[in-house]
Each structure stands twice: as structure tokens, then as C-alpha cells.
Scaffold this motif. Structure first.
Motif, PDB file in Angstrom:
ATOM      1  N   VAL A  96     -10.311   0.742 -23.116  1.00  0.00           N
ATOM      2  CA  VAL A  96     -11.204   1.889 -22.934  1.00  0.00           C
ATOM      3  C   VAL A  96     -11.256   2.728 -24.204  1.00  0.00           C
ATOM      4  N   ALA A 100     -14.527   3.791 -26.448  1.00  0.00           N
ATOM      5  CA  ALA A 100     -14.898   5.208 -26.512  1.00  0.00           C
ATOM      6  C   ALA A 100     -14.730   5.796 -27.904  1.00  0.00           C
ATOM      7  N   SER A 363      -6.384  10.728 -20.870  1.00  0.00           N
ATOM      8  CA  SER A 363      -6.726   9.584 -21.716  1.00  0.00           C
ATOM      9  C   SER A 363      -5.482   8.830 -22.168  1.00  0.00           C
ATOM     10  N   LYS A 397     -14.605   6.726 -18.295  1.00  0.00           N
ATOM     11  CA  LYS A 397     -13.457   6.099 -18.948  1.00  0.00           C
ATOM     12  C   LYS A 397     -12.310   5.904 -17.964  1.00  0.00           C
TER      13      LYS A 397
END
Length: 614
Positions: A96, A100, A363, A397
Motif C-alpha cells: 500500500v 500511495a 499507516s 489505503k
């Protein structure tokens, strides 16, 4: 993150006209090349109150352009489509991050710009994919960097925030920076809780005065799964865990409890109280007594365990999500700060927007819970489109990593989140000052599952169930057929009051009134879509458990499979409406509708559907 030290002298030099200072004091953009990046009209209810104190510090967050996001979207579409060979093949955090990540030129140019304003790399915090960065500077320097003027703004409800209505960036950075916040965002991120939904005195008195609310008799309300799907009639006045089990056929013992978790997000100093949770378990879930949840602090957030500090929103969320899903482990995040800015400079508060803060934290969060429920939001038009899009990408995400994100759809019907139809401000913020239905964000993000509300049994739509059509996000393909069928029946009704091409909410629904919670040492009755969201989250967590027990993946992004395969596992709600904005709102009807979505869960049917998927 280290807060850089700026002296009054250095700040004074920084804000002088670029030709009047020595070159070694001038930022790399020279302060003369700015072009407007974003400009808004302040939403209704906000008025300029005072100039911003120049040496108050503010944490700016910059979102960089993501050139490969469309590729991430394609991956997400494939892994969430039950008919695709890749269904359930969720991406790793590293995969991911790679999709991103911004272009290296974006990172270099932005870093050069920040260095020109005296910021060192150690002053800057970055997300794991480097698409988001944050730093803390005095307001005076932020104004110079963004060629803007901050002010303290006052809301009619006597709340204060530090914002600007326009900011600029050097022209060379426009293609590399998506947004800078907090600048133009006036959202208050209200908890969609229900202190207002002690709906009327008669119902409240009947519920709270009933012997069934006496803690000594409390566990008799909804005493378990009744024969032939019957539901205890007392559940029309008081919702308990057993009532929900009866209504939604939740008859299941988790088998893979060490393979997933269920999460609840907390904002605005809402604290989940463990003592209240144990009291709740004692009467409603005795086998859970002594169990706890894992707590994580985001940006210095706390979870104050003083009984007087217990939050009704937080308690509602954890008691019903963790109570229904037990013994699946629970997680609670508390994100620090709240938007209101105190007018007293000596007691100023954080002006961060909580979703970006939480998403940056997540994240790099290892092994996130497979299901996360959130009961906060605000009118979509109080959120700049750039911010909404960026936050929505952050949710994408997370879902690509196999997380089901559940959001309450709102408690204002087709209005702006205000549950009182008489005081709703349904005025467009596009300069026309026209009446316009006002859906809530983040529920309108197409990468989350929005949950509306019902009440009574048999179920009808609850009057405050938030629903409608986004003005920011186009309708995703996964819901086109179901929504178009509704629009065909609606015809020209409310033409011009909503965006018939927008993302439609809610997706599903659950009970939204008369929840019995334990808060601040006593029982209370509460409701709202903030109650419906954690209930639906718990249902998905239990289905995940059944799939994991078969060696399959968790469900991840729910919506494509919900609209394609899961409709037979949902109870279609066909009565009720959600008034607001001086109208009766939309009506529940056969199939999808913008009051209850596709309907409420029938756990046993949904479990069969999902466990028969790959």
C-alpha cells in the motif's frame, strides 16, 4: 517531533517584502511567487471573531500528490469483488505504501521549500508512505509560508477555531501538494451521539422508570434467541445485547478469536470507561466480566478513567461493539485534540483535524483490527473537497489492507447533522445560498460502509437516520444498479435538492434508539446511528471469525460484495422516512433507499453467504 525555535527577530525578517531582506533570509520561493491554492466561503454559522495570536503554534499537515492512486483503486476493486480471482487477497502495508507514495520530485521540492523557511528534517513527521507530512510553527510563520491571514472564528454555538478562508502556495508546488490543513476546514466533527435522542419525555420516562431498567432485573430483557425468530416485546422500549441477538439472529460462538480484532475510534476527548464497561458486562454479558480492551494513544490522546470523565459516545461504542463480538479482542484509539480554539490565548487548544492525524498513525500501525467503527462526522460542505478526497484516499489505503471501515451515516435525516429539523441550516455553501440536502462526511466516502438507523420491531426507519447523496464523490459502480432503481421510483421529487449522481448513503442499517448503556456510574437510554454503526461492525467481526475458522481471509472492504452478493442476508426496511431541511426527506422502500440502505443484518444468512465465498 521537535518544534523548531523561531525568534521574534527571525520571524520579523521572514515576513518582510522579499526584496527588502538579505537573500540568505528569503525563503526559496522568495515569498513572491504564490498562487491561490484554495479559497472558500465560510460555512453558515461561522463569523470572524479576532485576529490570530501571532506566536500561537499551529501544526500544519501537508498532503502530497499520489500519482499511483488509481492503481491502488484497481487493486482494491479486484480484491473486494467476490467474483474476481483475487478476492480476499489483501495488500500488505508495504504494498500500500508503494502505491500511495508521491513522486520523488514532489518530496524534493517540498523539502526545499520547507528548508527555506527554517525547517529541518528533524522538525517534520512523515507518514510511512511519505504522502503526508506535518510540522509545528508559529501562526505568524504559517501565514508567511501560505501567504494568508489566520483568524479566530466563532460559531453560533459559541465554539472557536483558528482558520483562514484562503491560502496560497508557490506556483511550482501546486502540482505536488494536494492540500495544507488546518486552513479552510470548518468541520466540528460532532460525535453522532444521542444525548438529544432521549427522544421525548414520555418514552424516556417509560424506559428509564420501567422495572426492566432496574439492574437487578436488567438481564431478563431479551433473554436470548427465542423460538421461531420471536423478539421480546420489551425490546421496543429498551435495546440490550440480547435484543440485538434476537432481532438479527446472532447465534454464534467465535472460534478464531486470536486471529483478528475489532476497533473503535475516539475523538474530541471522549473516554471509554472500563468501570462502566464492567458494570455493563455484569448485567448484559456476564461471561465477559473481567475482559478489557487494548488502548492506543494517537498524538498524545488519553483515556481518562475518572468516572466523571466517561464519554457517552465512547461508552456506547465499546459496550455494544465489544459486547456483541466478545470474546474477539477489542481495540480503542483516543486521538488528541479537538477543533474548538479557546478565545483565551492562555488556554488555546489543538486545531488539528483528527482524521488525518489518525490515518497517518494507522499507516504504520501493524496488524490493524479487521473491523473499525467510527461515530463522528459533520456536514460534507463544511469540509473542503480537497480534504475530503485526501482523507477518503487514506481510508482506501486501510481497506486495501483488509480493514472494514464502518461509519455512522448521521443523525439529521437529510439535513446537516443537526437532529432538530427546526434549526437545521440546509443552505448550500456555493454562493447561491440555496436550500440543499446536506449529507455527512466521512460517511459519504465510497471506501467506507455507512450505517443508518431503524427502531422498533418489526423494524422501521428511524426518523433521524442520515442519508442522501454526496456532492463531492461520484456514485461508485458497485451501487449503481441498486441506487438507480430507487431513483427511478423517486422521479422528480426533490429535484435540485440533491446530487442524483453522487455516492449514496447509507449502505446498511441497524437499530438506532433506546440503547441501554452504563455511563458515569448509572444506566441511561441513548440512541443514534452512532449506536447502529458499532452493532453492524460487531456483526462483520463475527462473520470474519467464521471465515477465519475456515482458513479464509477477513472481508476487508465490504461494499462491492454487499451490493452484489449479500442482499439476501439483509432485512429490507420499507417503512419510515428521514425528514429535514423543511421536507419529509426520503422514504424507505423496497430495495436500497437513502434512509436504511440495503437493510439490517440477518447474521445467520450473512454468515452462510460470506462463508461460501472464496
Amino acid at each position: 517531533m521537535r518544534i523548531p525555535i523561531f525568534t521574534a527577530a527571525s520571524l520579523a525578517l521572514a515576513v518582510l517584502p522579499c526584496l527588502a531582506v538579505p537573500s540568505y533570509y528569503v525563503s526559496r520561493d522568495n515569498g513572491c511567487e504564490h498562487q491561490v491554492k484554495e479559497s472558500i466561503t465560510p460555512p453558515h454559522g461561522w463569523t470572524k471573531y479576532a485576529a490570530a495570536p501571532p506566536y500561537h503554534t499551529i501544526t500544519l499537515r501537508i498532503a502530497l500528490s499520489q500519482p499511483h492512486f488509481s492503481t491502488l483503486e484497481q487493486h482494491l476493486a479486484e480484491i473486494s469483488d467476490p467474483d474476481h480471482p483475487r478476492y480476499g487477497a489483501h495488500l500488505s502495508a508495504e504494498e500500500v505504501d508503494a502505491l500511495a507514495a508521491p513522486h520523488s520530485d514532489s518530496i524534493r521540492l517540498v523539502d526545499e521549500w520547507l528548508a527555506g523557511h527554517g525547517l529541518k528534517d528533524s522538525d517534520i513527521a512523515r507518514s510511512s508512505s511519505k504522502d503526508s507530512l506535518s510540522f509545528t510553527v508559529p501562526v505568524k510563520l504559517a501565514e508567511q509560508m501560505l501567504d494568508t491571514e489566520y483568524n479566530v472564528w466563532r460559531h453560533d454555538d459559541d465554539e472557536y477555531i483558528l482558520r483562514t478562508t484562503r491560502y496560497s502556495l508557490p506556483a511550482k508546488l501546486h502540482a505536488h501538494i494536494e492540500l495544507v490543513q488546518p486552513t479552510t476546514i470548518f468541520a466540528r466533527w460532532k460525535g453522532l451521539k444521542s444525548h438529544l435522542f432521549y427522544e421525548d419525555v414520555e418514552v424516556q420516562t417509560k424506559t428509564l422508570a420501567s422495572p426492566l431498567m432496574n439492574v437487578n432485573n436488567f438481564n431478563v430483557v431479551g433473554g436470548g434467541i427465542l423460538p421461531a425468530g420471536r423478539v421480546d416485546p420489551n425490546c421496543n422500549y429498551t435495546i440490550t445485547l440480547n435484543c440485538l441477538r434476537q432481532m438479527y439472529n446472532i447465534e454464534y460462538t467465535p472460534q478464531a478469536i486470536d486471529q483478528q480484532r475489532i476497533g473503535i475510534t475516539g475523538y474530541l476527548e471522549q473516554f471509554a470507561n472500563i468501570e462502566d464497561l464492567q458494570s455493563f458486562y455484569k448485567m448484559q454479558r456476564p461471561d465477559a466480566l473481567g475482559s478489557d480492551f487494548e488502548y492506543f494513544s494517537v498524538a498524545g490522546g488519553i483515556n481518562n478513567q475518572s468516572i466523571e470523565a466517561a464519554g457517552t459516545e465512547a461508552n456506547l461504542d465499546v459496550q455494544y461493539a465489544f459486547g456483541l463480538a466478545h470474546p474477539i479482542p477489542g481495540v480503542y484509539w483516543s486521538t488528541a485534540g479537538r477543533p474548538p480554539f479557546q478565545a483565551d490565548i492562555a488556554t488555546v487548544r489543538n486545531t488539528n483535524e483528527p482524521y488525518q492525524e489518525w490515518l497517518d498513525y494507522m499507516s504504520s500501525f501493524p496488524n490493524p483490527p479487521a473491523v473499525i467503527s467510527t461515530s463522528y462526522g459533520d456536514a460534507e460542505q463544511t469540509v473542503p473537497r480537497s480534504y475530503a478526497v485526501n482523507v477518503c484516499r487514506g481510508f482506501a489505503k486501510l481497506t486495501a489492507r483488509g480493514v472494514s471501515l464502518i461509519f455512522a451515516s448521521g443523525d439529521g435525516g437529510v439535513g446537516d447533522g443537526n437532529p432538530d429539523p427546526e434549526t437545521q441550516k440546509c443552505i448550500s455553501n456555493d454562493g447561491r445560498n440555496a436550500t440543499r440536502f446536506s449529507p455527512l462526511f466521512p460517511a459519504t466516502c465510497p471506501y467506507v460502509t455507512a450505517v443508518g438507523g431503524t427502531n422498533s420491531y418489526p423494524e422501521v426507519a428511524v426518523y433521524f437516520s442520515g442519508g442522501g447523496f454526496s456532492n463531492y464523490f461520484p456514485r461508485p459502480a458497485y451501487q449503481s444498479q441498486a441506487v438507480n432503481q430507487f431513483l427511478g421510483k423517486l422521479g422528480n421529487t426533490y429535484q435540485g435538492l440533491y446530487n442524483r449522481f453522487g455516492r449514496a448513503i447509507p449502505d446498511v442499517a441497524a437499530q438506532g434508539r433506546h440503547y441501554a448503556i452504563h455511563s458515569r456510574g448509572k444506566w441511561a437510554s441513548i440512541g443514534g446511528t452512532s449506536a447502529a454503526a458499532p452493532v453492524f461492525a460487531a456483526v462483520i467481526s463475527l462473520i470474519n471469525d467464521a471465515r477465519l475458522a475456515q482458513g479464509k481471509s477477513v472481508l476487508g472492504f465490504l461494499n462491492p460484495a454487499l451490493y452484489k452478493s449479500a442482499i439476501p442476508g439483509l432485512n429490507d426496511i420499507t417503512e419510515g422516512n428521514n425528514p429535514g431541511c423543511g421536507t419529509n426527506g426520503f422514504s424507505a422502500t423496497d430495495g436500497w433507499d437513502p434512509v436504511t440502505g440495503l437493510g439490517t443484518p440477518d447474521f445467520l444468512k450473512l454468515k452462510d453467504i460470506y462463508t461460501n465465498m472464496p
